[in-house]
Scaffold this motif. Structure first.
Motif, PDB file in Angstrom:
ATOM      1  N   GLY A 130    -121.318 -98.554   2.446  1.00 33.04           N
ATOM      2  CA  GLY A 130    -120.767 -99.533   1.505  1.00 33.04           C
ATOM      3  C   GLY A 130    -119.486 -98.996   0.880  1.00 33.04           C
ATOM      4  N   HIS A 131    -119.516 -97.716   0.528  1.00 35.54           N
ATOM      5  CA  HIS A 131    -118.354 -97.055  -0.068  1.00 35.54           C
ATOM      6  C   HIS A 131    -117.184 -97.033   0.927  1.00 35.54           C
ATOM      7  CE1 HIS A 131    -116.364 -93.758  -2.459  1.00 35.54           C
ATOM      8  NE2 HIS A 131    -115.918 -93.440  -1.258  1.00 35.54           N
ATOM      9  N   GLU A 132    -117.457 -96.663   2.173  1.00 40.36           N
ATOM     10  CA  GLU A 132    -116.384 -96.576   3.176  1.00 40.36           C
ATOM     11  C   GLU A 132    -115.825 -97.961   3.513  1.00 40.36           C
ATOM     12  OE1 GLU A 132    -114.955 -93.903   3.823  1.00 40.36           O
ATOM     13  OE2 GLU A 132    -116.448 -92.546   2.997  1.00 40.36           O
TER      14      GLU A 132
ATOM     15  N   ALA B  77    -115.740-100.398   1.543  1.00 41.18           N
ATOM     16  CA  ALA B  77    -114.929-100.804   0.383  1.00 41.18           C
ATOM     17  C   ALA B  77    -113.513-100.249   0.474  1.00 41.18           C
ATOM     18  CB  ALA B  77    -115.603-100.351  -0.912  1.00 41.18           C
ATOM     19  N   HIS B  78    -113.362 -99.000   0.967  1.00 42.74           N
ATOM     20  CA  HIS B  78    -112.003 -98.449   1.116  1.00 42.74           C
ATOM     21  C   HIS B  78    -111.173 -99.333   2.058  1.00 42.74           C
ATOM     22  CE1 HIS B  78    -112.123 -94.783  -1.185  1.00 42.74           C
ATOM     23  NE2 HIS B  78    -113.057 -94.196  -0.455  1.00 42.74           N
ATOM     24  N   ALA B  79    -111.805 -99.795   3.158  1.00 39.46           N
ATOM     25  CA  ALA B  79    -111.077-100.651   4.109  1.00 39.46           C
ATOM     26  C   ALA B  79    -110.850-102.036   3.515  1.00 39.46           C
ATOM     27  CB  ALA B  79    -111.863-100.751   5.420  1.00 39.46           C
TER      28      ALA B  79
ATOM     29  N   ASN C  76    -109.366 -95.081  -6.607  1.00 41.44           N
ATOM     30  CA  ASN C  76    -109.873 -95.613  -5.325  1.00 41.44           C
ATOM     31  C   ASN C  76    -111.343 -95.270  -5.154  1.00 41.44           C
ATOM     32  OD1 ASN C  76    -106.896 -94.819  -3.357  1.00 41.44           O
ATOM     33  ND2 ASN C  76    -107.338 -96.574  -4.645  1.00 41.44           N
ATOM     34  N   GLU C  77    -111.689 -94.007  -5.436  1.00 41.44           N
ATOM     35  CA  GLU C  77    -113.071 -93.563  -5.253  1.00 41.44           C
ATOM     36  C   GLU C  77    -114.021 -94.325  -6.175  1.00 41.44           C
ATOM     37  OE1 GLU C  77    -114.218 -91.890  -2.898  1.00 41.44           O
ATOM     38  OE2 GLU C  77    -112.305 -91.202  -2.111  1.00 41.44           O
ATOM     39  N   ASP C  78    -113.581 -94.498  -7.410  1.00 42.72           N
ATOM     40  CA  ASP C  78    -114.438 -95.198  -8.359  1.00 42.72           C
ATOM     41  C   ASP C  78    -114.610 -96.654  -7.933  1.00 42.72           C
ATOM     42  OD1 ASP C  78    -115.996 -95.208 -10.832  1.00 42.72           O
ATOM     43  OD2 ASP C  78    -114.477 -96.613 -11.529  1.00 42.72           O
TER      44      ASP C  78
HETATM   45 ZN   LIG Z   1    -114.134 -92.453  -0.684  1.00 42.50          ZN
END
Ligand SMILES: [Zn+2]
Length: 292
Positions: free
Chosen positions: A140-142, A144-146, A196-198
């Protein structure tokens, strides 16, 4: 289309030059500018995938019968669940389920996303995690980055004006390839900011809320590493996913706050009891037991 884009770029750059005092996106007054289109993100990602395919020394892809079975299970079941979220709007453009790749490196506990949707997962991470929910949290996190286009937004902010204009105006058709090469070589543009991470953690939470997985699963990896005494490690095993900026302990706390605010129970990666299903057996059967 191109004229509109050019106008938008000039306008945006003009405004940002006046109002944005630093490159830290968390302090920006305006939303971050991204001069790339979704199609550009897809092209960039495809080009980096091609370069990864030609660099087995640094990216030893895991392929073969079991790899196909594992990839197919992760794509259809885990990513399939994550994609149920209406917050993911680019699924038909980025085709996440066709872009899951495995890297055979048991010493690296990591995963990373490329612009346009490709996601790479190291076997070291798959072996370390204890349940499917934890993997769903990471994916889900990855995604979200895309989906949130962090890489191309950051590139838009970091590239020089001339380079940006040559992309927009189409004066230098090889510009995208050059950017992809730069992305691949340095991977510096893939180093996400704290903001970005948050945001990726926040969206992992949102995405999983609509799935069968525990919505706070993104913190499970951090909790497990904390309990194993690994969070203070600066080893490159965890460099990209954890990055150096956001403290994993802060990220656990942020997720717990989101859970509490949403009125959801706060549980951990190793919680057991009635009503708790982190999909341990499914994970062991379909993924871990099939790994080399
Ligand atoms: Zn990340």
């Amino acid at each position: 289309m191109k004229t509109l884009r050019t106008f938008f770029l000039f306008f945006s750059l003009l405004i940002s030059a006046i109002t944005v005092p630093s490159c830290d996106s968390s302090t920006n007054i305006l939303p971050a500018i991204n001069i790339f289109t979704d199609a550009d993100d897809v092209k960039l990602g495809d080009q980096v995938v091609d370069q990864i395919n030609h660099d087995p020394a640094n990216y030893p892809l895991y392929t073969g019968t079991n790899a196909d079975a594992i990839t197919s299970y992760i794509s259809s079941t885990v990513v399939g669940e994550v994609l149920k979220s209406s917050d993911i709007q680019k699924k038909s453009i980025y085709n996440y389920q066709t872009k899951i790749h495995l890297i055979k490196d048991d010493k690296t506990m990591n995963a990373f996303a490329l612009p346009g949707g490709p996601v790479y997962i190291y076997t070291g991470l798959l072996k370390y995690l204890l349940n499917e929910s934890a993997l769903a949290g990471v994916l889900g996190h990855e995604i979200a980055h895309a989906e949130r286009r962090h890489a191309s937004t950051r590139m838009s902010q970091e590239m020089g004006l001339n380079a940006l204009l040559s992309v927009i105006l189409g004066e230098n058709p090889s510009q995208l390839a050059q950017i992809a090469a730069q992305l691949f070589t340095g991977l510096t543009l893939l180093q996400n900011s704290r903001a970005n991470e948050d945001e990726a953690d926040l969206y992992s939470f949102k995405y999983l809320t609509d799935s069968k997985y525990y919505s706070g699963s993104v913190k499970f990896f951090f909790e497990q590493m904390r309990d194993d005494g690994l969070v203070s490690s600066k080893s490159d095993k965890i460099a990209l996913f954890l990055s150096t900026h956001p403290d994993p302990i802060d990220r656990i706390a942020s997720t717990d706050t989101r859970l509490t605010t949403a009125g959801k129970p706060v549980i951990s990666y190793n919680s057991t009891g009635s009503g708790i299903n982190l999909y341990i057996n499914e994970y062991q059967t379909n993924i871990v037991s099939k790994l080399p």
